[in-house]
Scaffold this motif. Structure first.
Motif, PDB file in Angstrom:
ATOM      1  N   ASP A  62      13.501  -0.035 -48.114  1.00 58.13           N
ATOM      2  CA  ASP A  62      12.733   1.206 -47.937  1.00 58.13           C
ATOM      3  C   ASP A  62      11.219   0.974 -47.963  1.00 58.13           C
ATOM      4  O   ASP A  62      10.449   1.908 -47.778  1.00 58.13           O
ATOM      5  N   ASN A  63      10.800  -0.300 -48.154  1.00 61.72           N
ATOM      6  CA  ASN A  63       9.380  -0.679 -48.093  1.00 61.72           C
ATOM      7  C   ASN A  63       8.494   0.019 -49.121  1.00 61.72           C
ATOM      8  O   ASN A  63       7.302   0.203 -48.887  1.00 61.72           O
ATOM      9  N   THR A  64       9.039   0.400 -50.238  1.00 58.30           N
ATOM     10  CA  THR A  64       8.203   0.971 -51.304  1.00 58.30           C
ATOM     11  C   THR A  64       7.224  -0.082 -51.784  1.00 58.30           C
ATOM     12  O   THR A  64       7.604  -1.220 -52.081  1.00 58.30           O
ATOM     13  N   PHE A  65       5.956   0.281 -51.849  1.00 56.78           N
ATOM     14  CA  PHE A  65       4.879  -0.670 -52.093  1.00 56.78           C
ATOM     15  C   PHE A  65       4.165  -0.311 -53.388  1.00 56.78           C
ATOM     16  O   PHE A  65       3.398   0.650 -53.452  1.00 56.78           O
ATOM     17  N   TYR A  66       4.446  -1.068 -54.446  1.00 64.57           N
ATOM     18  CA  TYR A  66       3.828  -0.810 -55.747  1.00 64.57           C
ATOM     19  C   TYR A  66       2.640  -1.757 -55.960  1.00 64.57           C
ATOM     20  O   TYR A  66       2.723  -2.955 -55.665  1.00 64.57           O
ATOM     21  N   VAL A  67       1.556  -1.203 -56.494  1.00 63.90           N
ATOM     22  CA  VAL A  67       0.326  -1.990 -56.676  1.00 63.90           C
ATOM     23  C   VAL A  67      -0.094  -2.010 -58.139  1.00 63.90           C
ATOM     24  O   VAL A  67       0.311  -1.165 -58.941  1.00 63.90           O
ATOM     25  N   GLU A  68      -0.902  -3.022 -58.461  1.00 62.91           N
ATOM     26  CA  GLU A  68      -1.434  -3.195 -59.824  1.00 62.91           C
ATOM     27  C   GLU A  68      -0.331  -3.076 -60.877  1.00 62.91           C
ATOM     28  O   GLU A  68      -0.489  -2.419 -61.908  1.00 62.91           O
ATOM     29  N   VAL A  69       0.767  -3.738 -60.594  1.00 61.70           N
ATOM     30  CA  VAL A  69       1.934  -3.700 -61.484  1.00 61.70           C
ATOM     31  C   VAL A  69       1.687  -4.586 -62.699  1.00 61.70           C
ATOM     32  O   VAL A  69       1.100  -5.673 -62.598  1.00 61.70           O
ATOM     33  N   LYS A  70       2.151  -4.136 -63.858  1.00 66.34           N
ATOM     34  CA  LYS A  70       2.027  -4.899 -65.095  1.00 66.34           C
ATOM     35  C   LYS A  70       3.425  -5.309 -65.569  1.00 66.34           C
ATOM     36  O   LYS A  70       4.423  -4.693 -65.195  1.00 66.34           O
ATOM     37  N   PRO A  71       3.510  -6.353 -66.402  1.00 68.71           N
ATOM     38  CA  PRO A  71       4.825  -6.792 -66.888  1.00 68.71           C
ATOM     39  C   PRO A  71       5.640  -5.667 -67.526  1.00 68.71           C
ATOM     40  O   PRO A  71       6.862  -5.610 -67.360  1.00 68.71           O
ATOM     41  N   GLU A  72       4.960  -4.750 -68.238  1.00 67.18           N
ATOM     42  CA  GLU A  72       5.692  -3.658 -68.890  1.00 67.18           C
ATOM     43  C   GLU A  72       6.233  -2.623 -67.910  1.00 67.18           C
ATOM     44  O   GLU A  72       7.034  -1.760 -68.283  1.00 67.18           O
ATOM     45  N   ASP A  73       5.801  -2.708 -66.625  1.00 68.93           N
ATOM     46  CA  ASP A  73       6.310  -1.771 -65.613  1.00 68.93           C
ATOM     47  C   ASP A  73       7.682  -2.185 -65.078  1.00 68.93           C
ATOM     48  O   ASP A  73       8.318  -1.424 -64.348  1.00 68.93           O
ATOM     49  N   ALA A  74       8.126  -3.385 -65.439  1.00 73.18           N
ATOM     50  CA  ALA A  74       9.409  -3.883 -64.917  1.00 73.18           C
ATOM     51  C   ALA A  74      10.560  -2.943 -65.262  1.00 73.18           C
ATOM     52  O   ALA A  74      11.430  -2.667 -64.425  1.00 73.18           O
ATOM     53  N   LYS A  87      10.811   7.192 -56.598  1.00 74.97           N
ATOM     54  CA  LYS A  87       9.537   6.478 -56.482  1.00 74.97           C
ATOM     55  C   LYS A  87       8.731   6.660 -57.773  1.00 74.97           C
ATOM     56  O   LYS A  87       8.717   7.739 -58.362  1.00 74.97           O
ATOM     57  N   ILE A  88       8.041   5.613 -58.161  1.00 79.05           N
ATOM     58  CA  ILE A  88       7.193   5.681 -59.349  1.00 79.05           C
ATOM     59  C   ILE A  88       5.781   6.019 -58.874  1.00 79.05           C
ATOM     60  O   ILE A  88       5.020   5.161 -58.420  1.00 79.05           O
ATOM     61  N   GLU A  89       5.428   7.274 -58.962  1.00 75.64           N
ATOM     62  CA  GLU A  89       4.195   7.800 -58.392  1.00 75.64           C
ATOM     63  C   GLU A  89       2.955   7.036 -58.858  1.00 75.64           C
ATOM     64  O   GLU A  89       2.065   6.720 -58.067  1.00 75.64           O
ATOM     65  N   THR A  90       2.879   6.720 -60.125  1.00 77.90           N
ATOM     66  CA  THR A  90       1.665   6.108 -60.672  1.00 77.90           C
ATOM     67  C   THR A  90       1.456   4.665 -60.220  1.00 77.90           C
ATOM     68  O   THR A  90       0.364   4.121 -60.379  1.00 77.90           O
ATOM     69  N   LEU A  91       2.493   4.040 -59.655  1.00 77.83           N
ATOM     70  CA  LEU A  91       2.362   2.659 -59.180  1.00 77.83           C
ATOM     71  C   LEU A  91       2.101   2.588 -57.678  1.00 77.83           C
ATOM     72  O   LEU A  91       1.867   1.505 -57.143  1.00 77.83           O
ATOM     73  N   LEU A  92       2.153   3.721 -56.996  1.00 77.00           N
ATOM     74  CA  LEU A  92       1.893   3.727 -55.565  1.00 77.00           C
ATOM     75  C   LEU A  92       0.399   3.629 -55.291  1.00 77.00           C
ATOM     76  O   LEU A  92      -0.437   4.046 -56.096  1.00 77.00           O
ATOM     77  N   VAL A 102       0.350   6.656 -51.299  1.00 77.78           N
ATOM     78  CA  VAL A 102       1.052   6.216 -50.092  1.00 77.78           C
ATOM     79  C   VAL A 102       2.263   5.404 -50.523  1.00 77.78           C
ATOM     80  O   VAL A 102       2.143   4.463 -51.309  1.00 77.78           O
ATOM     81  N   GLU A 103       3.443   5.767 -50.007  1.00 77.74           N
ATOM     82  CA  GLU A 103       4.690   5.155 -50.479  1.00 77.74           C
ATOM     83  C   GLU A 103       4.940   3.760 -49.924  1.00 77.74           C
ATOM     84  O   GLU A 103       5.467   2.901 -50.616  1.00 77.74           O
ATOM     85  N   ASP A 104       4.624   3.538 -48.641  1.00 81.99           N
ATOM     86  CA  ASP A 104       4.981   2.252 -48.048  1.00 81.99           C
ATOM     87  C   ASP A 104       3.814   1.673 -47.261  1.00 81.99           C
ATOM     88  O   ASP A 104       2.883   2.385 -46.865  1.00 81.99           O
ATOM     89  N   SER A 105       3.872   0.374 -47.014  1.00 81.27           N
ATOM     90  CA  SER A 105       2.755  -0.325 -46.373  1.00 81.27           C
ATOM     91  C   SER A 105       2.542   0.101 -44.929  1.00 81.27           C
ATOM     92  O   SER A 105       1.430  -0.011 -44.403  1.00 81.27           O
ATOM     93  N   ASP A 106       3.592   0.593 -44.270  1.00 89.61           N
ATOM     94  CA  ASP A 106       3.462   1.012 -42.869  1.00 89.61           C
ATOM     95  C   ASP A 106       2.472   2.158 -42.700  1.00 89.61           C
ATOM     96  O   ASP A 106       1.926   2.360 -41.616  1.00 89.61           O
ATOM     97  N   HIS A 107       2.265   2.934 -43.749  1.00 89.10           N
ATOM     98  CA  HIS A 107       1.372   4.092 -43.672  1.00 89.10           C
ATOM     99  C   HIS A 107       0.041   3.865 -44.408  1.00 89.10           C
ATOM    100  O   HIS A 107      -0.685   4.811 -44.680  1.00 89.10           O
TER     101      HIS A 107
END
Length: 595
Positions: A62-74, A87-92, A102-107
């Motif tokens: 589904d190409n969900t793209f999470y950014v600035e992820v931390k180990p505790e977000d696993a 979807k984890i809104e705060t990691l988008l 933005v949910e995915d890299s295509d957009h």
């Protein structure tokens, strides 16, 4: 195994330094704990390109793209996304312009105008698993040339493609290969130049970290086409991750019969070894590189003879940089005409840039030649940080020049950038804003080239040192109008008389800033003022009427040059002030003026 989902985690140097490896371990352990290892696979890939927002985790299909992820977000990624499908809104990613998630890299604007050819597998496959490279048409190009094409047919396809060297020189790749083929010898060599040393540049390193097999395959293709049986990768010893993955890829390629004797039962033999560089910028020049590989000082020699005639140990040698080689398997599989159809008439294909500086979206971008600077900076790059005004962009690293707002609609290609006083270079692109002093920028690049000069020729060894001394004099407020005349005159002399590309292009930042920011130089010389407020020796600190007398500035001043009573406006004694900036940084009310 048919997995329902894949978790792709950036395994490039930048993200690994921000604990991407720990993120991968945490997700894997949670998948084991919940019995999901047959449904979900975790893959550490190469660089996704969007380095500013790392570590990056991408969930496919589904190409969900999470950014600035931390180990505790696993735990959240496993529980909320992989199990519940939410979807984890705060990691988008939050768009810097629209402020929307933005949910995915295509957009994402960062990726919309990119066309990834050299970077096609980076962020997509596990670079340490040759099977994944095979799954993305890996080594099919090598198979094609060994079973279907003659040496000349391969070179003709390269000529048709119009591919030019991506290391900075822009020499036609097919023509270089033709010279190597035409020079008969009992031994020939193929050299991969991975000595990437421009400030702010990390294109080649990222390709080797994320897709080393593409470079190995290309070197073998070049070896077949030119009649070489030996390959060498000259890489900086300070790139341990790239070296490690290259070694693994070479071992796997040899195990699968893609390197070594009688490759694919064709009778063609080709093997590769690694040579380490000690970090000398001048060794990016092909003759200096070759001398370094031979155990000599990394100094250039005048040409001719060119390496294609007399190179490594005096034998015909073809030298291409990493990005150039990464394009070659796709050119062979899709045809030279396909590649020629991308980009501009004289600069075909795509180019990878390391976009950095005062820009919202920092990272690696690959765009078709002919894309404008405006598109890269304000669309892909998301514009200037903190609402500041764009001032300039330095293309081509220390060999390039500073371009201004009037140049934003210039198409990015070899000839267009050269025509306006800059160059493509290897692909560094540093964006500057209103707070950057262009005299100081020139000084920064001259400091680098003076440090990196091999010292062989006088114009570079002495001339660039004199340029730097004049720039230092100007930024300290001791310059004269005569110095500005000498800067230009000496710069042009160095360009005309230096032995190699380092010296010939070193004055470019000086000349381009003199041409585009003359008034800024004059302000330093005549008014003893830095308009950008950057040169410390020319700064004057004062307190304005926003001061409420909180005494915060006085308390941090190391030389006690700020006087005033509580709740009354303070005053700075400019004679005592050492211009450390502590008061400016401490004041919360904008009451300190610096200029």
């Amino acid at each position: 195994m048919a997995y329902k989902k894949h978790v792709l985690i950036c395994g490039g140097t930048g993200c690994l330094s921000s604990k991407a490896g720990t993120i991968a371990e945490n997700i894997e352990s949670l998948l084991v704990e919940k019995g999901m290892t047959e449904d979900v696979q975790v893959i550490k890939t190469g660089c996704f390109g969007f380095c500013e927002k790392g570590p990056i985790v991408k969930i496919v299909p589904d190409n969900t793209f999470y950014v600035e992820v931390k180990p505790e977000d696993a735990a959240r990624i496993v529980e909320e996304d992989l199990i519940k499908g939410e979807k984890i809104e705060t990691l988008l990613f939050r768009d810097p312009v629209t402020k929307k998630r933005v949910e995915d890299s295509d957009h994402m604007d960062f990726y919309k105008k990119q066309q990834r050819i050299a970077l096609r597998n980076c962020g997509l496959i596990d670079p340490e698993n040759i099977d994944e490279y095979f799954g993305n048409r890996g080594y099919q190009a090598l198979g094609k040339v060994l079973t279907e094409m003659s040496q000349q047919e391969v070179i003709d396809e390269m000529k048709l493609s119009g591919l030019r060297g991506r290391g900075g020189g822009g020499f036609p790749t097919g023509l270089k290969w033709q010279f190597a083929l035409n020079n008969a010898a009992d031994q020939k060599y193929v050299v991969c130049n991975a000595d990437e040393g421009d400030p702010g540049a990390f294109m080649d390193r990222s390709i080797l970290e994320g897709d080393a097999h593409s470079v190995i395959e290309a070197m073998a293709i070049c070896g077949y086409a030119t009649g070489a049986t030996k390959g060498l990768v000259y890489i900086r010893a300070e790139y341990p991750l790239a070296i490690n993955r290259l070694k693994k890829a070479m071992a796997q390629a040899k195990e699968y019969g893609m390197l070594g004797d009688n490759i694919l039962n064709s009778g063609f033999n080709f093997d590769i070894e690694i040579k380490y560089g000690a970090g000398a910028f001048v060794c990016g020049e092909e003759t200096a590189l070759i001398h370094s590989m031979e155990g000599e000082r990394g100094e250039p020699t005048s040409k001719p003879p060119f390496p294609a005639e007399s190179g490594y140990w005096g034998k015909p040698t073809n030298v291409n940089n990493v990005e150039t080689l990464a394009n070659i398997p796709e050119i062979i599989l899709n045809g030279g005409q396909w590649y020629k159809g991308i980009g501009t008439e004289k600069s075909s294909g795509t180019k990878v840039f390391a976009l950095a500086g005062k820009i919202n979206n920092v990272g690696l971008v690959e765009v078709p030649m002919g894309t404008t600077l405006r598109e890269v900076i304000f669309e892909i790059g998301g514009g200037i940080r903190n609402g500041k005004k764009f001032k300039a962009v330095q293309t081509g690293g220390p060999s390039g020049g500073c371009l201004t707002e009037k140049d934003l609609d210039v198409k990015i290609d070899f000839d267009s950038l050269t025509a306006i006083g800059s160059m493509m270079g290897s692909g560094g692109m540093i964006v500057l804003d209103e707070d950057d002093c262009m005299v100081a920028v020139s000084k920064f690049y001259l400091e680098f080239t003076v440090e990196e000069s091999c010292g062989k020729c006088t114009p570079c060894r002495i001339g660039n040192k004199r340029l730097l001394e004049m720039l230092e004099k100007i930024t300290k407020g001791n310059g004269t109008m005569k110095d500005l005349e000498l800067l230009k005159e000496l710069s042009e002399t160095i360009k005309d008389t230096s032995l190699c590309g380092l010296g010939q292009t070193a004055p470019n930042p000086v000349l381009s800033t003199l041409n585009n920011f003359w008034d800024e130089y004059v302000a330093h010389v005549k008014d003893k003022r830095c308009p950008a407020g950057s040169c410390e020796d020319l700064l004057t600190y004062s307190i304005n009427d926003k001061c409420i007398g909180c005494t915060a500035c006085a308390r941090v001043c190391p030389v006690n040059c700020i006087a005033g009573k509580v709740k009354e406006m303070h005053v700075i004694d400019t004679e005592k002030c050492i211009k450390c900036g502590a008061c400016y940084d401490k004041c919360k009310f904008g009451a300190i003026d610096r200029g």
